[in-house]
Enzyme design. Structure first.
Site, short mmCIF file in Angstrom:
data_model
loop_
_atom_site.label_atom_id
_atom_site.label_comp_id
_atom_site.label_asym_id
_atom_site.label_seq_id
_atom_site.Cartn_x
_atom_site.Cartn_y
_atom_site.Cartn_z
N LYS A 1 0.84 -1.20 0.00
CA LYS A 1 0.00 0.00 0.00
C LYS A 1 0.88 1.25 0.00
O LYS A 1 0.62 2.20 -0.75
CB LYS A 1 -0.95 -0.02 1.21
CG LYS A 1 -2.03 -1.09 1.09
CD LYS A 1 -2.86 -1.28 2.36
CE LYS A 1 -3.85 -2.44 2.17
NZ LYS A 1 -4.70 -2.70 3.33
N GLN B 1 -4.64 -1.71 9.56
CA GLN B 1 -4.58 -3.03 8.93
C GLN B 1 -5.16 -4.09 9.86
O GLN B 1 -4.81 -4.15 11.04
CB GLN B 1 -3.12 -3.35 8.56
CG GLN B 1 -2.95 -4.60 7.72
CD GLN B 1 -3.59 -4.50 6.33
OE1 GLN B 1 -3.71 -3.42 5.76
NE2 GLN B 1 -4.03 -5.62 5.80
N ASP C 1 -10.99 2.73 4.00
CA ASP C 1 -11.26 1.29 3.94
C ASP C 1 -12.76 1.02 3.81
O ASP C 1 -13.17 -0.09 3.49
CB ASP C 1 -10.75 0.59 5.21
CG ASP C 1 -9.46 -0.17 4.97
OD1 ASP C 1 -9.21 -0.58 3.83
OD2 ASP C 1 -8.70 -0.35 5.95
N1 GUN Z 1 -7.08 -7.04 6.12
C1 GUN Z 1 -7.50 -7.78 5.07
N2 GUN Z 1 -8.03 -6.97 4.11
C2 GUN Z 1 -7.95 -5.72 4.58
C3 GUN Z 1 -8.33 -4.44 4.04
O1 GUN Z 1 -8.88 -4.31 2.95
N3 GUN Z 1 -8.07 -3.38 4.84
C4 GUN Z 1 -7.50 -3.49 6.06
N4 GUN Z 1 -7.30 -2.39 6.76
N5 GUN Z 1 -7.13 -4.64 6.58
C5 GUN Z 1 -7.36 -5.75 5.83
#
Ligand code: GUN
Length: 292
Positions: free
Chosen positions: A52, A96, A119
């Site tokens: 990211k 995350q 998100d």
């Molecule tokens: N863990 C698995 N997928 C995601 C996501 O799309 N965003 C976040 N923040 N954590 C995750």
């Protein structure tokens, strides 16, 4: 069979964002800024967050990575989110997942200012999504919509079967596919661990979205000839012969299912890359909403 290559579709989304960022920079304005919070050192989470951050750089975005030990206090984490909420220089915030057991996920999700919720996990964002209002679409479902758009996959009137009902993927995906939007207007069936006759239901699907997190669960006898198959799974499976000691497996048995499909996403190199594209689009949207 059309391979729905996430590298190609994500590169196209990133290219558009890069152009937008260049225009923003040319007008003397600051770049969009994403803040990511990573707790502990879960290997998969480390990899995702690193991707990211790297993707932000590629698109000319600023990013800030904030790390906490696995043992971080919930109050300390919530205070850090509050500081980011109040920081005018930050457009998007993500924490995350998964979180350590002693931290309440819902509390953390709800601590993020909905205007920075890139998100799309906040109840306010999901509520808007359900009502068809403008909002941040959770990154993975958003990425899937962008993938369908890029490869011009028709969805109107099709029967879509979503396997998995998580808040992150399955449930929002089912809502989006049934919504009156360009990549929607499907008749949707959502399946989960209590579903009877899963195979028979999947056999009726024009589109299958596999998002249950069980490696190679979807087998060819569950898939109609000509179906579109979207594989959201990314499970690390131990393999001593692999350089890293594991292999990434999707929820679909790719080699046997692919020949039956009109289109299918690979794993890796499919939906995972599109999740980041969705996140970047949301970050740009947050920037434009808040200080564009
Ligand atoms: N863990 C698995 N997928 C995601 C996501 O799309 N965003 C976040 N923040 N954590 C995750």
């Amino acid at each position: 069979m059309l391979l729905l290559d996430g590298k190609i579709a994500a590169a196209s989304v990133k290219e558009d964002l890069k152009k937008l960022t260049a225009t923003i920079a040319a007008s003397g304005k600051p770049a969009p800024h994403l803040a990511a919070i990573l707790i502990g050192n879960n290997g998969a989470s480390e990899t995702y967050v690193a991707s990211k951050v790297k993707s932000c750089e590629e698109c000319g975005f600023k990013s800030t990575l904030i790390r906490f030990e696995e043992t971080v206090d919930e109050a300390e984490l919530l205070a850090a989110i509050q500081t980011l909420n109040n920081n005018q220089d930050i457009d998007g915030i993500l924490v995350q997942l998964p979180l350590p057991k002693h931290i309440k996920e819902q509390k953390v999700i709800e601590a993020i200012d909905p205007s920075k919720d890139v998100d799309g996990f906040h109840p306010s964002s999901i509520g808007k999504l359900v009502q068809g209002l403008p909002t941040f679409i959770p990154a993975t479902p958003y990425g899937i919509l962008l993938m369908l758009e890029h490869f011009n996959i028709q969805t109107k009137g099709k029967h879509a079967v979503v396997i998995g009902r998580s808040n992150i993927v399955g449930r929002p995906m089912s809502i989006l596919l049934s919504s009156n939007i360009a990549q929607g207007n499907c008749t949707v069936t959502i399946c989960h661990s209590h579903t009877h006759n899963l195979k028979e239901i999947c056999l009726q699907a024009d589109i299958i979205v596999a998002a249950l997190g069980k490696p190679e669960f979807v087998l060819p006898e569950m898939v109609k000839e000509g179906a579109v198959v979207i594989d959201v799974g990314i499970t690390r499976v131990t393999d001593p012969t692999a350089a890293k000691g594991f292999r990434i497996k999707g929820d679909v048995h790719f080699s046997s299912v692919a020949p039956k499909c009109s289109a299918i996403t690979p794993v890796p190199g499919g939906v995972g890359l599109m999740t980041i594209a969705g996140l970047l689009k949301n970050t740009m949207q947050a920037y434009q909403n808040n200080r564009g």
